[in-house]
Design an enzyme around this catalytic site. Structure first.
Site, PDB file in Angstrom:
ATOM      1  CG  HIS A   1     -11.169-113.512 -88.742  1.00  0.00           C
ATOM      2  ND1 HIS A   1     -10.061-112.453 -88.746  1.00  0.00           N
ATOM      3  CD2 HIS A   1     -11.456-113.642 -87.318  1.00  0.00           C
ATOM      4  CE1 HIS A   1      -9.849-112.037 -87.539  1.00  0.00           C
ATOM      5  NE2 HIS A   1     -10.685-112.808 -86.627  1.00  0.00           N
TER       6      HIS A   1
ATOM      7  CD  GLU B   1     -38.611-128.118 -92.486  1.00  0.00           C
ATOM      8  OE1 GLU B   1     -39.107-128.477 -91.063  1.00  0.00           O
ATOM      9  OE2 GLU B   1     -37.817-128.519 -93.060  1.00  0.00           O
TER      10      GLU B   1
ATOM     11  CE  LYS C   1     -38.346-135.066 -97.163  1.00  0.00           C
ATOM     12  NZ  LYS C   1     -39.270-135.265 -95.810  1.00  0.00           N
TER      13      LYS C   1
HETATM   14  O1  F6P Z   1     -37.019-131.425 -93.533  1.00  0.00           O
HETATM   15  C1  F6P Z   1     -38.436-132.170 -93.761  1.00  0.00           C
HETATM   16  C2  F6P Z   1     -38.635-132.863 -92.569  1.00  0.00           C
HETATM   17  O2  F6P Z   1     -39.823-133.448 -92.532  1.00  0.00           O
HETATM   18  C3  F6P Z   1     -38.291-131.852 -91.176  1.00  0.00           C
HETATM   19  O3  F6P Z   1     -39.687-131.069 -91.151  1.00  0.00           O
HETATM   20  C4  F6P Z   1     -38.228-132.853 -90.264  1.00  0.00           C
HETATM   21  O4  F6P Z   1     -37.699-132.296 -89.107  1.00  0.00           O
HETATM   22  C5  F6P Z   1     -37.356-133.820 -90.992  1.00  0.00           C
HETATM   23  O5  F6P Z   1     -37.798-133.822 -92.309  1.00  0.00           O
HETATM   24  C6  F6P Z   1     -37.036-135.278 -90.483  1.00  0.00           C
HETATM   25  O6  F6P Z   1     -38.489-136.148 -90.354  1.00  0.00           O
HETATM   26  P1  F6P Z   1     -38.373-137.196 -89.526  1.00  0.00           P
HETATM   27  O7  F6P Z   1     -38.133-136.818 -88.244  1.00  0.00           O
HETATM   28  O8  F6P Z   1     -39.899-137.616 -89.651  1.00  0.00           O
HETATM   29  O9  F6P Z   1     -37.536-138.227 -89.894  1.00  0.00           O
END
Ligand code: F6P
Length: 551
Positions: free
Chosen positions: A384, A353, A512
């Site tokens: 394995h 990320e 999202k």
């Molecule tokens: O995966 C995207 C992200 O924004 C991560 O960078 C982050 O750790 C996760 O979602 C959870 O975000 P939050 O802590 O704001 O719920």
């Protein structure tokens, strides 16, 4: 900044690669009996052996020149000074300040931050010790027996990884659970054996808007209220960790139960903050201080050690050597310690990320490869599973192996066998097995020339497969803190050299947004036609077959 591939060191490394690429490590070790001493470093009780790499001293010299020409030291100074190096979000990157134990004021974006860090850590420890000593009581005046952390990504992976890694240090009559997936099985499987009277939820979310976490948080709140009836009793069973105080308050978290984190801490770097609350509850304040201490000592090493003796810098440069010159596209993380079973998953987010990006700091599309595909599994199980590919596959997969010299109980017949495997696998990956060795082995087994001729090509191991080995005395909180910080700074250095902003994550937004739109279409209950024919087809197929009685 000069384009990475135009740097003199980059050009020199390209030429050097052409010269060294066919050299075999087996020959390097035969010619250099002191190779282990030459290419290994120590920090505290962690030994970092990087001699089983396809390098010479000239390789290391050129890679270090690359680090200098990419101004790694300058960017390191910017980070620790709290400058807004996360330029697309105009934020500092100050997770090191969360574990800073020196006497210098710490800043983020010009604001002093060390006092509020200390204040929040004090609050976290107070809550954790209140729960651990059973002073904290639920609505029916019973002590808490189960803590459920609801979060995902950085609000989940770090705390889970650390709690699992430090199981031997965990309090025994208090159980920590982690729920992250929006799939109802995750929270249902967790809650089915729990008692609302003795359960405390930690809603961990920096944004307090992540759908997965908010849906699970609502389900948890409903589960609590079905038993305790009154909202006024929720504060005894519900706390939150977030930078979005308003959203947490609107959700119904009592103000005194909200623990702060800050914008200048990235989610994947946040386990040192109040996001680590579940870790503190599990292992206690003193052990959490040791975790912070281990990370702090690596920060000081990273800040002060000459680049040539700087472990995160060496880790980063070796990764770039394989990624950008040998064309390796992945890296394997292989901890030979059952309790580190979530360490690869944690590093997947931290690394991929951070550096899984194709746009550089000036907004240009890069013309070189960047972040590797990181995967991994605990050492013996992976032998394995996918070691066949590591040994005889067509892909070069550099690997990091990690192991404690003494694990907690250290039962000889278990631990000696475990350790013999890590040493053997690294040796086999490096040496391989030659045609001559295979022939003599099969001959000794009594095979005839026809049988040998048939089997020979399948029994040859090319070798020359690089590994780094980390040996540490035992996986205690301080060592774990150091190991995590070593990887954090490795990721930072690679991001600097690839000229990336390692601290935003725009790539997670599109999925999202599209999911939110599709959820609205599904909730509307009509067949859809707004997408491509595949997406329309899939959604409509689901809509047609999904159980009709579900909410
Ligand atoms: O995966 C995207 C992200 O924004 C991560 O960078 C982050 O750790 C996760 O979602 C959870 O975000 P939050 O802590 O704001 O719920």
């Amino acid at each position: 900044m000069t384009q990475l591939t135009d740097l003199p060191a980059w050009q020199a490394l390209k030429e050097h690669y052409a010269e060294i690429k066919n050299e075999h490590m087996r020959d390097m070790f035969e010619q250099q009996p002191s190779r282990f001493e030459q290419f290994s470093l120590k920090i505290n009780d962690i030994l970092f052996d990087y001699s089983k790499n396809r390098i010479s001293q000239q390789t290391m010299d050129l890679l270090l020149q690359l680090a200098e020409q990419a101004d790694v030291s300058g960017w390191r100074q910017k980070m620790f000074a709290g400058e807004p190096i996360n330029h697309t979000e105009n934020r500092a990157v100050q997770h090191p300040a969360l574990r800073y134990l020196g006497n210098e004021p710490q800043y983020a974006d010009g604001e002093r931050i060390d006092e509020e860090i200390k204040e929040e850590l004090k609050r976290v420890k107070a809550l954790a010790e209140s729960i651990r000593t059973r002073r904290w009581r639920g609505h029916s005046n019973q002590p808490i027996t189960d803590v459920v952390n609801i979060g995902i990504g950085g609000s989940h992976l770090g705390p889970l990884m650390a709690t699992e890694a430090l199981r031997p240090y965990a309090i025994h009559d208090l159980h920590i659970h982690y729920v992250s997936n929006i799939d109802e099985n995750h929270i249902n499987n967790t809650l089915e054996s729990l008692n609302p009277d003795t359960t405390l939820f930690i809603i961990s979310s920096k944004s307090f808007t992540t759908q997965d976490t908010m849906v699970n948080a609502q389900t948890a709140k409903t589960w609590l209220l079905n038993k305790i009836q009154s909202e006024s009793l929720l504060p005894q069973h519900l706390v939150a960790v977030t930078s979005n105080i308003q959203a947490a308050t609107e959700f119904g978290i009592a103000e005194e139960n909200i623990f702060k984190m800050w914008d200048w801490v990235g989610g994947r770097y946040s386990m040192w903050s109040a996001i680590g609350l579940s870790i503190v509850i599990s292992i206690g304040s003193e052990n959490f201080d040791d975790l912070l201490q281990g990370a702090y000592e690596v920060d000081e090493h990273f800040k002060t050690a000459p680049l040539a003796e700087n472990i995160p810098v060496i880790m980063a440069l070796l990764g770039i050597w394989y990624n950008n010159f040998f064309g390796a596209e992945s890296i394997a993380i292989l901890p030979y310690d059952q309790n580190m079973h979530r360490f690869p998953a944690y590093l997947q987010q931290a690394d991929m990320e951070s550096n899984g990006k194709g746009c550089d700091r000036s907004g240009q599309t890069v013309d070189y490869t960047t972040g590797p595909i990181l995967f991994g599994e605990i050492g013996i199980a992976s032998q394995h599973a996918f070691y066949q590919l590591l040994h005889q596959g067509t892909k070069l997969v550099p690997s990091d192996m990690l192991a404690p010299i003494s694990n907690f109980l250290c039962i000889a017949k278990h631990h000696r066998a475990l350790m013999s495997n890590i040493f053997a696998q690294a040796e086999a990956l490096m040496k391989g097995k030659t045609e001559k060795e295979v022939i003599s082995e099969l001959t000794a087994q009594g095979m005839n020339s026809e049988q040998i001729e048939m089997l020979l090509p399948y029994k040859i191991f090319p070798g020359n497969r690089p590994t780094n080995t980390f040996l540490f005395y035992t996986l205690n909180p301080k060592t774990l803190g150091s190991l995590i910080a070593l990887y954090e700074h490795k990721i930072f250095v690679q991001g600097v050299i690839w000229n990336l902003n390692s601290f935003d994550q725009w790539g997670v937004e599109l999925g999202k947004v599209l999911a939110t739109n599709i959820l609205e279409e599904i909730n509307a209950g009509q067949l859809v036609s707004s997408h491509d024919c595949s997406t329309n087809g899939l959604i409509n197929y689901y809509m047609d077959l999904k159980p009709k009685n579900l909410g």
